[in-house]
Write an enzyme that holds these catalytic residues in place. Structure first.
Site, mmCIF file in Angstrom:
data_model
loop_
_atom_site.group_PDB
_atom_site.id
_atom_site.type_symbol
_atom_site.label_atom_id
_atom_site.label_comp_id
_atom_site.label_asym_id
_atom_site.label_seq_id
_atom_site.Cartn_x
_atom_site.Cartn_y
_atom_site.Cartn_z
ATOM 1 N N GLY A 1 17.092 56.369 67.376
ATOM 2 C CA GLY A 1 16.899 54.931 67.530
ATOM 3 C C GLY A 1 15.468 54.553 67.887
ATOM 4 N N HIS A 2 15.238 53.249 67.930
ATOM 5 C CA HIS A 2 13.873 52.779 68.166
ATOM 6 C C HIS A 2 13.398 53.100 69.577
ATOM 7 C CE1 HIS A 2 15.562 48.485 69.241
ATOM 8 N NE2 HIS A 2 16.079 49.426 69.980
ATOM 9 N N ASN A 3 12.096 53.429 69.648
ATOM 10 C CA ASN A 3 11.417 53.729 70.916
ATOM 11 C C ASN A 3 11.896 55.002 71.600
ATOM 12 O OD1 ASN A 3 11.508 50.402 70.880
ATOM 13 N ND2 ASN A 3 9.512 51.277 71.402
ATOM 14 N N GLN B 1 10.629 44.521 64.396
ATOM 15 C CA GLN B 1 10.252 45.832 64.917
ATOM 16 C C GLN B 1 8.774 46.066 64.591
ATOM 17 O OE1 GLN B 1 13.134 47.762 66.584
ATOM 18 N NE2 GLN B 1 13.354 45.545 66.574
#
Length: 355
Positions: free
Chosen positions: A255-257, A214
């Site tokens: 969550g990511h993004n 990440q």
């Protein structure tokens, strides 16, 4: 300590009625308020609670002024009513004033002897670094920041002016939080997002998961409040973003993004899956779920425990709970459910023909 009602009124405006010379010793809900307390009532449906309340001062809308002043068995000097068009908003601002002027949080600038600050970090002299906190290399801690016990600001992270980090908070490397933020204890900002690529095992018995590093960060705007034990994952390549004024309750997963627009609020246990985009001025009720890569327009409001399974591009209130089932059966039932209203109208039309 007590404060003259007139002093509070001078700070916030409105119209005073009744015993305008009263003093206020505390803020309290209607049911628990005594004659030395100030409370509020915002809606006529609370008339019964108001009639039973002993609050000496009540913030109320114009329609309830007579109810406030007409309560039975008034104390010497009578009741006081502070008339405001939006009592809830006035009370919210009053709590901030009360915290600052009557019950300020204890604060001492400087670095606690048990804290560790890397020599390359920049810590403003007015910042407070609590016991056993850690400030890593090239991190920046701006003016009036409060960093609680055992909190960690990792390498190259930045904490904006006036922001408070509770006990055990982690601001991950390269992550940024803006000014006047509040992050409650146990929250982790900048943990790795959940990204893995499947790869077949050499023996052919199944597959393993290969980690996708990440490489992004988390960028948080000004005036953001994040509850206890939340997790906000860093982006896989770009950044996870929370814009100005976002408010998160406890136990929320971002969550990511994910991108969350300004002044959006989420209640406890909401989960937002990776790469979802939430608009500005949205609200999500407790336990709501938004699946990955979906988009919510500005001013979308999701009811508690709903599962958002498609993008919502028009403002409005949306709800949806559907029992778990075998996936094939669930898809068929979901497709039928979407036609339910049309089927109902057809059935009613047939009934009219046969009667």
């Amino acid at each position: 300590m007590s404060v003259a009602l007139r002093e509070l009124h001078a700070a916030f405006g409105g119209v005073l009625h009744g015993a305008m010379d009263r003093a206020v010793a505390r803020l309290a809900p209607l049911a628990a308020a005594g004659e030395d307390a100030l409370s509020f009532v915002a809606h006529p449906r609370y008339r019964t609670a108001l009639a039973a309340s002993r609050a000496g001062v009540v913030i109320a809308p114009p329609a309830l002024v007579a109810d406030v002043l007409g309560r039975a068995d008034p104390p010497p000097g009578g009741w006081a009513c502070w008339e405001c068009p939006d009592p809830y908003l006035t009370f919210a601002r009053l709590t901030q004033w009360w915290r600052e002027h009557v019950q300020p949080r204890p604060r001492r600038a400087g670095v606690h002897p048990t804290a560790w600050v890397d020599s390359s970090a920049q810590v403003h002299p007015s910042a407070s670094i609590g016991p056993h906190a850690v400030i890593e290399a090239q991190a920046v801690v701006e003016a009036q920041v409060d960093i609680g016990p055992h909190a960690v600001v990792e390498a190259r992270a930045r904490v904006g002016a006036g922001t408070r980090l509770g006990p055990g908070v982690v601001i991950g490397y390269d992550c940024v939080i803006g000014a006047r933020g509040i992050v409650h204890g146990g929250t982790i900002i900048g943990a790795d997002g959940f990204g893995f690529a499947p790869a077949p095992l050499p023996d052919g018995t199944g597959r393993e998961w290969i980690k996708i590093e990440q490489l992004g960060a988390v960028r948080i705007g000004d005036d953001v409040e994040i509850g206890a034990n939340c997790c906000i994952d860093r982006g896989a390549l770009g950044d996870t973003v929370l814009e100005d004024g976002v408010k998160l309750d406890n136990l929320i997963q971002i969550g990511h993004n994910v991108h969350v627009g300004r002044h959006t609020a989420m209640a406890g246990c909401v989960g937002i899956a990776g790469s979802a985009r939430i608009g500005a001025f949205c609200t999500l009720g407790g336990g709501a779920i938004v699946l990955g890569h979906l988009e919510l327009a500005d001013h979308v409001h999701i009811s508690a425990a709903s599962v958002v399974m498609r993008s919502i591009l028009q403002p409005g209130q949306y709800s949806g709970i559907f029992p778990i089932d075998d996936n094939r059966a669930w898809e068929k039932n979901a497709a039928t459910l979407r036609q339910l209203h049309a089927l109902r109208e057809r059935l009613k039309a047939l009934e009219r023909r046969t009667t």
